[in-house]
Design an enzyme around this catalytic site. Sequence first.
Site: not given
Length: 320
Positions: A266-267
């Site tokens: 993810p980010h």
Amino acid sequence: MLKIQKARHCTAAIDGVNLFYREAGRRGDPGILLLHGQPCSSFYFRHVMSPLAEVAHVVAPDLPGFGFTEASADYDYTFEAMARTIEGLTREIGMDRFFLYVHDFGAPVAYYLALARPDRVLGLIIQNGNSHHEGLGPDWEGNKAYWSEPTAENRAKLPEWLNYEGVRHTYVGDIPDRLKPGIASDGWHLDWERMSRPGLVDIQFRIFEDYGRYVARFPEISDYHRKHQPPALMLWGRHDPYFEIDEVLAYARELDRMDMHIYDGPHLLLETHHQECAALMRDFISNVWDEDRSLSVSGNDTIDAPVDASGRSAHDGAGG
């Protein structure tokens, strides 16, 4: 067997800011500034500080407006002001040169420091930090319109993200279900607890408004990359809901010495891949530091000059 380096929780009074930061490792080792993004704090780096402290002097501050840092009522919540505050911290702790962790809202702070004093930067560790227009996809059009014309009408068109659900989305929004069990809920609960204090949401919006001025500096940052060619390590979570994957190639076109790693993550990549990232960062720091010491010229390492209002140093005017 290596001794585990526990992080120390510290504060420093710098220009009206009571700056909270986590520190690990020995002063005098190569420095690394871990600069978090929005809506996080230095807590984001909890898993990597001890491994990095084996080879580096590790410092992770809570940027003004985040975490446990407290600023005076008249603090200018811009990335330039944050960079001045962090530069003050480096002087306080004697960190003359450092690696910069380029991530999310920490990226503008990192690049203010880098453009002002390229000679202080040992290298860049780029983790889902944007500095090119290629990384800003269609979802950013409303933000760009607001930055160009900050009217009430354009503000009303912006998505609602400065709330509990918006904070949670940064952690688990728009990512595959297979990744979600590996992300502890502690992070977004702690972030929202700090952000929901009186006045903090308004401060977050002031910081967001300044991101438009950072975007305007993208050409300067590209010039910095091409001219100074800092060694770089790319750690990228491909399921980033904010920055396009094209951003990775934009960096690759400018930086000749960049080791690239794109993860099924993810980010907030350190929530799922902190072990892999810590190992790569540790090797990167050691290798660059060994090379730098073998090539360095005596007297070039510890020149000090303040960051001025333009982001340039008083010493040589370097601004990219």
